[in-house]
Enzyme design. Structure first.
Site, mmCIF file in Angstrom:
data_model
loop_
_atom_site.group_PDB
_atom_site.id
_atom_site.type_symbol
_atom_site.label_atom_id
_atom_site.label_comp_id
_atom_site.label_asym_id
_atom_site.label_seq_id
_atom_site.Cartn_x
_atom_site.Cartn_y
_atom_site.Cartn_z
ATOM 1 N N ILE A 140 0.640 -1.040 -0.552
ATOM 2 C CA ILE A 140 -0.203 -0.204 0.368
ATOM 3 C C ILE A 140 1.049 1.219 0.073
ATOM 4 O O ILE A 140 0.390 2.136 0.089
ATOM 5 C CB ILE A 140 -0.777 -0.043 1.386
ATOM 6 C CG1 ILE A 140 -2.135 0.967 0.883
ATOM 7 C CG2 ILE A 140 -0.337 0.016 2.190
ATOM 8 C CD1 ILE A 140 -3.144 0.657 1.704
ATOM 9 N N ASN A 196 -2.997 1.284 15.753
ATOM 10 C CA ASN A 196 -3.153 1.066 16.883
ATOM 11 C C ASN A 196 -4.173 2.503 18.071
ATOM 12 O O ASN A 196 -2.921 3.660 17.433
ATOM 13 C CB ASN A 196 -2.727 0.161 17.884
ATOM 14 C CG ASN A 196 -1.003 1.211 18.294
ATOM 15 O OD1 ASN A 196 -1.199 2.233 18.973
ATOM 16 N ND2 ASN A 196 -0.066 0.938 17.467
ATOM 17 N N GLY A 206 3.688 -4.524 10.997
ATOM 18 C CA GLY A 206 2.863 -4.386 9.782
ATOM 19 C C GLY A 206 2.217 -3.553 9.040
ATOM 20 O O GLY A 206 3.438 -2.964 8.691
ATOM 21 N N VAL A 207 1.304 -3.590 8.822
ATOM 22 C CA VAL A 207 1.196 -1.982 7.385
ATOM 23 C C VAL A 207 1.788 -0.478 8.037
ATOM 24 O O VAL A 207 1.781 -0.611 7.599
ATOM 25 C CB VAL A 207 -0.266 -1.855 7.495
ATOM 26 C CG1 VAL A 207 -1.015 -1.760 7.730
ATOM 27 C CG2 VAL A 207 -0.695 -0.928 5.286
ATOM 28 N N ASP A 208 1.130 -0.714 9.375
ATOM 29 C CA ASP A 208 1.428 0.886 10.007
ATOM 30 C C ASP A 208 2.715 0.963 10.152
ATOM 31 O O ASP A 208 3.656 2.026 9.756
ATOM 32 C CB ASP A 208 1.389 0.677 11.853
ATOM 33 C CG ASP A 208 0.324 1.912 12.520
ATOM 34 O OD1 ASP A 208 1.257 2.797 12.009
ATOM 35 O OD2 ASP A 208 0.291 1.513 13.505
ATOM 36 N N SER A 246 -7.647 -5.157 10.567
ATOM 37 C CA SER A 246 -7.959 -6.075 11.270
ATOM 38 C C SER A 246 -7.394 -7.737 11.423
ATOM 39 O O SER A 246 -7.378 -7.856 11.670
ATOM 40 C CB SER A 246 -9.435 -5.850 12.408
ATOM 41 O OG SER A 246 -9.497 -4.461 12.918
ATOM 42 N N VAL A 258 -2.517 -8.968 12.769
ATOM 43 C CA VAL A 258 -1.937 -9.455 14.057
ATOM 44 C C VAL A 258 -3.583 -8.978 15.325
ATOM 45 O O VAL A 258 -3.151 -9.707 15.914
ATOM 46 C CB VAL A 258 -1.086 -7.845 14.802
ATOM 47 C CG1 VAL A 258 -1.278 -8.180 16.049
ATOM 48 C CG2 VAL A 258 0.177 -7.928 14.676
ATOM 49 N N TYR A 259 -4.084 -8.460 14.547
ATOM 50 C CA TYR A 259 -5.631 -7.667 14.858
ATOM 51 C C TYR A 259 -6.658 -9.486 14.929
ATOM 52 O O TYR A 259 -7.552 -9.277 15.756
ATOM 53 C CB TYR A 259 -6.549 -6.681 15.227
ATOM 54 C CG TYR A 259 -5.669 -5.565 15.856
ATOM 55 C CD1 TYR A 259 -5.195 -5.696 16.438
ATOM 56 C CD2 TYR A 259 -6.484 -4.389 15.864
ATOM 57 C CE1 TYR A 259 -3.581 -4.501 17.168
ATOM 58 C CE2 TYR A 259 -5.980 -3.547 16.151
ATOM 59 C CZ TYR A 259 -4.930 -3.275 16.893
ATOM 60 O OH TYR A 259 -4.416 -2.285 18.213
HETATM 61 N N1 AR6 Z 1 0.566 -2.581 2.386
HETATM 62 C C1 AR6 Z 1 -0.512 -3.748 2.373
HETATM 63 N N2 AR6 Z 1 -1.366 -4.556 3.636
HETATM 64 C C2 AR6 Z 1 -0.172 -4.842 4.655
HETATM 65 C C3 AR6 Z 1 1.174 -4.411 4.664
HETATM 66 C C4 AR6 Z 1 1.469 -3.261 2.676
HETATM 67 N N3 AR6 Z 1 2.572 -2.528 3.133
HETATM 68 N N4 AR6 Z 1 1.444 -4.771 5.460
HETATM 69 C C5 AR6 Z 1 1.081 -4.953 6.288
HETATM 70 N N5 AR6 Z 1 -0.607 -5.496 5.599
HETATM 71 P P1 AR6 Z 1 -1.764 -5.689 10.757
HETATM 72 P P2 AR6 Z 1 -4.246 -4.758 12.117
HETATM 73 C C6 AR6 Z 1 -1.278 -6.191 5.513
HETATM 74 O O1 AR6 Z 1 -1.261 -6.624 11.372
HETATM 75 O O2 AR6 Z 1 -4.298 -6.268 11.717
HETATM 76 C C7 AR6 Z 1 0.089 -3.037 14.078
HETATM 77 O O3 AR6 Z 1 1.427 -3.040 14.756
HETATM 78 C C8 AR6 Z 1 -1.273 -7.553 6.770
HETATM 79 O O4 AR6 Z 1 -0.441 -8.884 5.962
HETATM 80 O O5 AR6 Z 1 -0.979 -4.712 9.530
HETATM 81 O O6 AR6 Z 1 -6.017 -3.905 12.415
HETATM 82 C C9 AR6 Z 1 -0.408 -1.984 14.541
HETATM 83 O O7 AR6 Z 1 -0.064 -0.451 15.205
HETATM 84 C C10 AR6 Z 1 -2.577 -7.797 6.920
HETATM 85 O O8 AR6 Z 1 -3.434 -8.101 6.366
HETATM 86 O O9 AR6 Z 1 -2.926 -4.824 10.614
HETATM 87 C C11 AR6 Z 1 -1.554 -2.136 15.656
HETATM 88 O O10 AR6 Z 1 -0.904 -2.506 17.132
HETATM 89 C C12 AR6 Z 1 -3.076 -6.420 7.018
HETATM 90 O O11 AR6 Z 1 -1.943 -5.426 6.023
HETATM 91 C C13 AR6 Z 1 -2.524 -3.651 14.593
HETATM 92 O O12 AR6 Z 1 -0.772 -3.685 14.118
HETATM 93 C C14 AR6 Z 1 -3.606 -6.348 8.313
HETATM 94 O O13 AR6 Z 1 -2.484 -6.660 9.066
HETATM 95 C C15 AR6 Z 1 -2.712 -4.165 14.570
HETATM 96 O O14 AR6 Z 1 -3.875 -4.953 13.687
#
Ligand code: AR6
Length: 173
Positions: A10, A23, A31-33, A122, A125-126
């Site tokens: 993204i 968060n 993750g994406v954050d 979500s 990790v969520y």
């Molecule tokens: N581009 C697109 N999607 C992605 C990318 C990217 N570069 N990287 C990961 N994803 P997550 P959550 C996907 O865990 O579940 C963070 O630590 C990933 O594969 O990023 O909402 C925050 O600070 C998954 O399908 O977010 C919060 O503490 C999706 O993005 C917590 O994680 C969401 O995964 C939020 O957890």
């Protein structure tokens, strides 16, 4: 409104806004954050720190959204939203997840943005089950009022997630 499911990173997208699955501290994470903060550069963290705290350390409740500039990203803005942690589905998770998409679209409409890209909020990790998340998310997007972005992307990380969202989109529309 045109909804498209794509697979990729993204942070590389050239859209008006990308949505961050953050968060409630809005101070970054994994993750994406983490990827968004790395790609946007340190000014993004400064902008997030400057957002008002509703209680100590808490800048955005679950289901709500906040907007900052995109800094070093191709995207002009980052919309930060906080998805629910999956607790089995009976604790308001679907309503909270729908709110993330709805409130992000509302902010994008307020800023007159034409294009927006969402990650699978979500679904990492969520722990929200991706098929259920896709169904709730797409319903919320399809029900969002006129006047928001005309181009809506859901950017899935990996082909498996992309296939789940494509199937959910064809079921929903
Ligand atoms: N581009 C697109 N999607 C992605 C990318 C990217 N570069 N990287 C990961 N994803 P997550 P959550 C996907 O865990 O579940 C963070 O630590 C990933 O594969 O990023 O909402 C925050 O600070 C998954 O399908 O977010 C919060 O503490 C999706 O993005 C917590 O994680 C969401 O995964 C939020 O957890």
């Amino acid at each position: 409104m045109n909804i498209e499911i794509i697979v990729g990173d993204i942070t590389a997208l050239d859209v008006d806004a990308i949505v961050n699955a953050a968060n409630s501290t809005l101070l970054g994470g994994g993750g994406v954050d983490g990827a968004i903060h790395r790609a946007a550069g340190p000014r993004l963290l400064e902008a997030c720190e400057a957002l008002p705290e509703l209680s100590p350390g808490m800048r955005c409740p679950t289901g709500e959204a906040r907007i900052t500039a995109g800094f070093d990203l191709g995207a002009r803005y980052v919309i930060h939203t906080v998805g629910p942690i999956w607790l089995g589905g009976g604790s308001g998770e679907p309503e909270q997840l729908a709110s993330c998409y709805r409130n992000s679209m509302t902010l994008a409409a307020e800023y007159d943005l034409a294009s927006i890209a969402f990650p699978a909020i979500s679904c990492g990790v969520y722990g929200y089950p991706p098929k259920r998340a896709a169904r709730v998310a797409l319903r919320s997007l399809l029900d969002s009022p006129q006047g928001g972005p005309s181009k809506v992307l859901v950017c899935c990380f990996g082909q498996d997630m992309g296939a789940i969202w494509r199937e959910a989109l064809s079921d929903a529309s």
